[in-house]
Design a protein around this motif. Sequence first.
Motif, PDB file in Angstrom:
ATOM      1  N   SER A  72      57.390  20.921  72.071  1.00 47.75           N
ATOM      2  CA  SER A  72      56.476  19.806  71.856  1.00 47.75           C
ATOM      3  C   SER A  72      57.017  18.600  72.605  1.00 47.75           C
ATOM      4  O   SER A  72      58.220  18.344  72.596  1.00 47.75           O
ATOM      5  N   GLN A  88      56.291  14.427  73.395  1.00 42.61           N
ATOM      6  CA  GLN A  88      55.619  13.141  73.214  1.00 42.61           C
ATOM      7  C   GLN A  88      56.214  12.195  74.254  1.00 42.61           C
ATOM      8  O   GLN A  88      57.435  12.043  74.318  1.00 42.61           O
ATOM      9  N   TYR A 140      47.019   5.221  77.743  1.00 40.99           N
ATOM     10  CA  TYR A 140      46.290   6.491  77.681  1.00 40.99           C
ATOM     11  C   TYR A 140      46.037   7.102  79.053  1.00 40.99           C
ATOM     12  O   TYR A 140      46.171   8.313  79.217  1.00 40.99           O
ATOM     13  N   ASP A 147      47.237  10.757  79.886  1.00 45.47           N
ATOM     14  CA  ASP A 147      46.242  11.729  80.360  1.00 45.47           C
ATOM     15  C   ASP A 147      46.716  12.460  81.612  1.00 45.47           C
ATOM     16  O   ASP A 147      46.477  13.661  81.765  1.00 45.47           O
ATOM     17  N   VAL A 183      46.912  19.876  72.341  1.00 46.62           N
ATOM     18  CA  VAL A 183      47.107  18.428  72.296  1.00 46.62           C
ATOM     19  C   VAL A 183      46.893  17.970  70.864  1.00 46.62           C
ATOM     20  O   VAL A 183      45.878  18.285  70.246  1.00 46.62           O
ATOM     21  N   GLY A 184      47.864  17.255  70.331  1.00 52.07           N
ATOM     22  CA  GLY A 184      47.753  16.663  69.005  1.00 52.07           C
ATOM     23  C   GLY A 184      47.705  15.152  69.124  1.00 52.07           C
ATOM     24  O   GLY A 184      47.846  14.595  70.218  1.00 52.07           O
ATOM     25  N   PRO A 185      47.544  14.457  68.013  1.00 52.79           N
ATOM     26  CA  PRO A 185      47.438  13.001  68.064  1.00 52.79           C
ATOM     27  C   PRO A 185      48.753  12.303  68.422  1.00 52.79           C
ATOM     28  O   PRO A 185      48.742  11.149  68.852  1.00 52.79           O
ATOM     29  N   MET A 186      49.883  12.993  68.264  1.00 54.59           N
ATOM     30  CA  MET A 186      51.174  12.366  68.526  1.00 54.59           C
ATOM     31  C   MET A 186      51.994  13.079  69.601  1.00 54.59           C
ATOM     32  O   MET A 186      52.971  12.518  70.103  1.00 54.59           O
ATOM     33  N   GLU A 187      51.638  14.318  69.923  1.00 57.29           N
ATOM     34  CA  GLU A 187      52.420  15.107  70.875  1.00 57.29           C
ATOM     35  C   GLU A 187      51.584  16.275  71.358  1.00 57.29           C
ATOM     36  O   GLU A 187      50.554  16.605  70.767  1.00 57.29           O
ATOM     37  N   THR A 188      52.042  16.899  72.423  1.00 53.83           N
ATOM     38  CA  THR A 188      51.420  18.108  72.947  1.00 53.83           C
ATOM     39  C   THR A 188      52.423  19.244  72.801  1.00 53.83           C
ATOM     40  O   THR A 188      53.584  19.103  73.184  1.00 53.83           O
TER      41      THR A 188
END
Length: 94
Positions: free
Chosen positions: A6, A8, A19, A23, A38-43
Motif C-alpha cells: 500500500s 500513500q 489531487y 492522479d 484505490v482507497g481514500p487514503m492509499e492505493t
Amino acid sequence: MICNVSLQVVPNVPEEDLYPVVDKVIDMIRESGVKYIVGPMETTMEGELRFLLEIVAKAQEICLENGATRIISVVKIDYKAGGVTIDEKVHKYC
C-alpha cells in the motif's frame, strides 16, 4: 511471490495541485499492469515485491517532476510464505 504493497503519497505542492499530482501517480500504477485498489487514503497494489517497490520509487519521481519540493510517503507491505492477494483479504466485503 505475490504480496500487497500500500502506498500513500503526500506531495508538498500547492493545495490545488495535490489531487492532480496524486492522479498522475495513480495513472502510473494503472499503466504498470499490476492489480490495484484505490482507497481514500492509499492505493493498494498486488504483485512481486521488487516490482512494487520500483513503482513506489517511481511515484516519488513523478511527484518531484510535477512540482513537489518534498514528498511524505507511507508504505505498508503484507508479505507471507505462499503469497497473499487482495482478494483473499477483501472478497467477503465485495
